[in-house]
Structure formats: C-alpha cells, structure tokens
Design an enzyme around this catalytic site. Structure first.
Site, PDB file in Angstrom:
ATOM      1  N   HIS A  85      40.433   4.099   8.496  1.00 23.75           N
ATOM      2  CA  HIS A  85      41.366   5.042   8.574  1.00 23.75           C
ATOM      3  C   HIS A  85      41.982   5.203  10.388  1.00 23.75           C
ATOM      4  O   HIS A  85      41.032   4.834  11.240  1.00 23.75           O
ATOM      5  CB  HIS A  85      41.219   6.854   8.295  1.00 23.75           C
ATOM      6  CG  HIS A  85      39.752   6.909   9.488  1.00 23.75           C
ATOM      7  ND1 HIS A  85      40.120   7.941  10.430  1.00 23.75           N
ATOM      8  CD2 HIS A  85      38.185   7.076   9.758  1.00 23.75           C
ATOM      9  CE1 HIS A  85      39.252   8.675  10.564  1.00 23.75           C
ATOM     10  NE2 HIS A  85      37.973   8.207  10.454  1.00 23.75           N
ATOM     11  N   ASP A 204      36.447   8.046  16.452  1.00 26.02           N
ATOM     12  CA  ASP A 204      36.607   8.163  15.111  1.00 26.02           C
ATOM     13  C   ASP A 204      37.656   8.160  14.433  1.00 26.02           C
ATOM     14  O   ASP A 204      38.785   9.301  14.587  1.00 26.02           O
ATOM     15  CB  ASP A 204      35.815   9.204  14.700  1.00 26.02           C
ATOM     16  CG  ASP A 204      35.236   9.828  13.512  1.00 26.02           C
ATOM     17  OD1 ASP A 204      36.526   9.133  12.596  1.00 26.02           O
ATOM     18  OD2 ASP A 204      35.004  10.971  13.114  1.00 26.02           O
ATOM     19  N   GLU A 238      41.893  10.518   6.360  1.00 21.87           N
ATOM     20  CA  GLU A 238      40.298  10.777   5.834  1.00 21.87           C
ATOM     21  C   GLU A 238      40.169  11.817   6.589  1.00 21.87           C
ATOM     22  O   GLU A 238      38.921  12.824   6.360  1.00 21.87           O
ATOM     23  CB  GLU A 238      39.727   9.470   6.956  1.00 21.87           C
ATOM     24  CG  GLU A 238      38.651   9.080   6.275  1.00 21.87           C
ATOM     25  CD  GLU A 238      37.565  10.180   7.767  1.00 21.87           C
ATOM     26  OE1 GLU A 238      36.530  10.247   7.042  1.00 21.87           O
ATOM     27  OE2 GLU A 238      37.771  10.791   8.530  1.00 21.87           O
ATOM     28  N   GLU A 239      40.337  12.540   7.715  1.00 22.09           N
ATOM     29  CA  GLU A 239      40.043  13.372   8.195  1.00 22.09           C
ATOM     30  C   GLU A 239      39.823  15.214   7.642  1.00 22.09           C
ATOM     31  O   GLU A 239      39.714  16.031   7.957  1.00 22.09           O
ATOM     32  CB  GLU A 239      40.392  13.426   9.590  1.00 22.09           C
ATOM     33  CG  GLU A 239      39.929  12.325  11.178  1.00 22.09           C
ATOM     34  CD  GLU A 239      38.982  13.015  10.740  1.00 22.09           C
ATOM     35  OE1 GLU A 239      37.759  13.323  10.859  1.00 22.09           O
ATOM     36  OE2 GLU A 239      38.054  12.042  12.266  1.00 22.09           O
ATOM     37  N   ASP A 259      33.032   3.479  10.191  1.00 24.53           N
ATOM     38  CA  ASP A 259      33.359   4.840  10.557  1.00 24.53           C
ATOM     39  C   ASP A 259      32.185   5.421  11.946  1.00 24.53           C
ATOM     40  O   ASP A 259      31.311   4.485  11.848  1.00 24.53           O
ATOM     41  CB  ASP A 259      33.520   5.842   9.944  1.00 24.53           C
ATOM     42  CG  ASP A 259      34.683   6.567   9.567  1.00 24.53           C
ATOM     43  OD1 ASP A 259      34.804   7.491  11.014  1.00 24.53           O
ATOM     44  OD2 ASP A 259      35.401   7.647   8.841  1.00 24.53           O
ATOM     45  N   HIS A 339      34.150  14.206  17.236  1.00 23.35           N
ATOM     46  CA  HIS A 339      34.761  15.167  17.297  1.00 23.35           C
ATOM     47  C   HIS A 339      34.376  15.961  18.162  1.00 23.35           C
ATOM     48  O   HIS A 339      34.624  17.104  17.667  1.00 23.35           O
ATOM     49  CB  HIS A 339      34.407  15.842  15.711  1.00 23.35           C
ATOM     50  CG  HIS A 339      35.133  15.338  14.899  1.00 23.35           C
ATOM     51  ND1 HIS A 339      35.595  15.930  13.491  1.00 23.35           N
ATOM     52  CD2 HIS A 339      35.053  14.054  14.357  1.00 23.35           C
ATOM     53  CE1 HIS A 339      36.276  14.693  12.855  1.00 23.35           C
ATOM     54  NE2 HIS A 339      35.764  13.330  12.698  1.00 23.35           N
TER      55      HIS A 339
END
Length: 401
Positions: A85, A204, A238-239, A259, A339
């Site tokens: 993604h 990510d 995706e998030e 990922d 993140h």
C-alpha cells in the site's frame, strides 16, 4: 527482456541480482511524495510510471488501487498476488481556530505524541498553492509555561498546526484558502545513514513498495518468468482498514502482503532481516503458505525471522473479510518505532526483496489442489494425524487452515 516477449525463460528458483541503487532511489522518491489515505493520486502515478519503465502495464480501479502482473508460463486457474500500500497516516483539518491555527483529525491510527514537531504540508483546493506548517502541542513554549509543558497530556485535541503564513485568525486562514476537510500530510524527511539505516516517517509502507518494485525489476532484468502469473496490487486505503478489499483477480490462490514488521521489546523482528508474520491482531495466517515461505528462505540463505503481532492488521485482512478465496501470508521489513519516528535498514529490505524473487519463481504450495476453489477432502495433499472416533486417531488427509 520485458514480460511477454520471446526469449524469457523459466528456471528453478535461484537468487537474483538485487539493484540496491534502484531500491534506494525508488524508496527516497516515494518517501518525498505525500500520500495520506484519501489523497494518493500522485504516488499511484509514480508507481505506474515505474512499472511502465519495466515494461509492465497497469490499470487503476475507481477507488484508486493499481493492478499489474508478471505473466506466468500458462493459464493455470490459480495465480498469486503480492499486495502493498502507498497510503500513509496523516491528518485532516477538523477546524479553523480563532488563533489562526488548525485543529487536526488523524487519518489512520497513530498517536498525537509522534505528530508533535512534524513538518506538514496543507493541501487546499488551490493545487498550485503550497502551504506548510508544523504540529505543536498547545503548550509549546517552555519560557511561557515552564513545568506545565511536561504536564500537558497526549491527544489530538492537545495539538495544533502552526501555519507558515502571517495569519492569526480564522479570516486569515480562509483568505489562504484553508478550510475544514483539507488534507494535512506529515512530511517524511527521509535520510539514509552511512551505515545503511533508513530513517523516515512513512516507511510503512513506502519501503515495502520499493522492495516489491525492485523484486519485479530483478525478475525482468534476469529474464526470469514467474512460476505462475504474479499479480501486483497497490492499495490506497490500508491505513483506514479497507486495504485489499477490492481489485484482486478472481484467479488468485495465494496472497502475500508486504508491510512493516514491528521491531520492539517482546518482538523477534529485526531491522536487518526480513520477517515472516505467523499471526497478527486478526488471527493466524495460512499454515501451509507461511511454512512454505519459511522453507524457501532457509533453502536459499535468506535472513528471515518469525514473529506474531498483537495490535496489527494488513491488506490481507481486508481481502479475507471481503471474501477473497485464497491462502494469505504477510512478509515484512523490520521497522523500529512504527507509525512514529520510523527506522529500518537496507540489509533487511534486500533480504525481503530476495525472498520475494525466490517466492515468485516457486510453485504454489499446492499447484493442482489450489487450481480450483474447492476439491474433494480425500484428495487434499497434506497428511496429518486426525482423531476419527473413540477407536483412536487415524492417518488421513486434512486441511490445516
């Protein structure tokens, strides 16, 4: 040689030459393209252009997912898919504040703790206007608030965006064209250290995209055809949890998501190795596919560790929830401080890229069985001990899903 042209050859799985310079360049360019979930047109255009340069055509769905493939030697009714993604965490203007600053609503799941201090770009409806700013806690001056700075809590209601323009009220913000619903991208500020560490926001899953593009390039450069048609699905939500909920070819029998793997106390993932996730917050991944990937790595000397993640979901969770009839697995690159202030290592990305190349050259776990969506239980190719009755266990074919 490019996909579909004469002269391509199918060989037994073997390590391929990885273009590390290409990996570095693509990674850095991806990281410089802001792409919070919901505003991903630019980054998808970039990925499509990179695929086109490799001779691989792609299509885009209405919802923005990009699809491409490396064709296999023949139509088998059972293909595989690699899913990554390009969307990232970010923010959206929730409210214009009376002091000329902006209240944020997060896009994706991430803590305001790690947004504090982030340089941002604010995307207004005027596409030609560039407005920047910075996320700050409400109490940002030690000279003003003294120890109260350390007593302020953590939360999105406790931060604001200071806009890099001479504005101090709502009218000034409106004059700039800023309004509720504008996207706010946390700028990545990427760098690669002399020792090979990659430090950046949004590894990510930009690092995963770079690894996949590099693996596809290695296949093309070597003129090696995948064992079965290999689809690439690049998702953009995706998030938000939607991920690969659409866009997968119905012939796909195996899905491998690429990922970020969690490097933290209590986890086995490492920045300098590839990671095979055995399970995540949604549940365990496919028994047979995960162990097949582990076997491929062992056979060819790929540095791979196994791990299980607690607070985690990926593209394949959305695919399964949407009804994908396929075996699913997750391969990752180790990321410290996911993140947040993320870091990985080029060695880990190279191991992941090489494992992808080997996987694409390998047959499906069960080539004949998985050619159809379902089959006779007696024909299932896995043998295990299965309790049958009070008489005791018996040997027989069962599926371990």
């Amino acid at each position: 040689m490019v996909p579909g042209r004469p002269g391509r050859r199918r060989v037994s799985p073997k390590p391929l030459e990885i273009d590390v310079d290409y990996l570095r360049q693509v990674l850095m360019e991806l990281l410089e393209i802001p792409s919070p979930s919901g505003r991903t047109d630019h980054v998808q255009q970039y990925v499509g252009e990179r695929l086109s340069a490799l001779g691989i055509s792609s299509t885009l769905t209405r919802r923005g997912a990009l699809s491409a493939c490396l064709p296999g030697p023949r139509a088998t009714g059972a293909d595989r898919a690699v899913v990554v993604h390009t969307d990232t965490i970010g923010g959206m203007v929730k409210r214009l504040k009376e002091n000329g600053r902006l209240e944020l609503k997060p896009i994706g799941t991430h803590s305001a703790r790690f947004a504090e201090g982030a340089q941002v770009r604010i995307f207004t409806d005027d596409l030609d206007r560039v407005i920047t700013g910075q996320v700050l806690p409400l109490k940002a001056s030690g000279h003003r608030y003294n120890e109260a700075v350390d007593l302020q809590g953590v939360g999105w209601e406790l931060v604001e965006v200071r806009v890099d323009e001479p504005v101090d009220d709502i009218a000034g913000l409106r004059a700039l064209g800023v309004d509720a619903g504008d996207f706010v991208a946390l700028l990545a500020n990427p760098m690669i250290t002399p020792t090979g560490y990659v430090k950046s926001r949004h590894l990510d899953d930009k690092a995963g995209v770079a690894a996949v593009l590099t693996a596809f390039k290695a296949m093309v450069d070597a003129g090696v055809q995948p064992a079965v048609t290999a689809h690439l699905l690049v998702t953009v939500t995706e998030e938000l949890g939607h991920g690969a909920s659409h866009g997968l070819d119905p012939d796909v029998a195996e899905i491998v998501s690429i990922d970020a793997a969690v490097v933290a106390p209590g986890q086995q993932s490492r920045e300098d190795a590839a990671t095979l996730a055995m399970g995540d917050g949604v549940g365990p991944f496919d028994y047979h596919l995960t162990r097949n990937l582990a076997s491929i790595a062992r056979e060819h000397g790929v540095d791979l560790v196994r791990d299980v993640f607690d607070y985690y979901r990926s593209d394949v969770a959305a695919a399964v929830e949407a009804g994908a009839h396929a075996r699913v697995a997750l391969l990752g690159f180790g990321v410290d401080a996911t993140h947040g202030h993320e870091r990985t290592h080029l060695d880990g990305l190279c191991h992941l890229t090489q494992l992808l190349c080997l996987y694409l050259q390998s047959p499906l776990v069960f080539p004949e069985w998985d050619a159809e969506p379902a089959g006779d239980l007696a024909d299932f190719p896995s043998l295990a001990v299965q309790p049958a009755s009070e008489e005791g266990p018996r040997e027989g074919p069962i599926g371990l899903d």
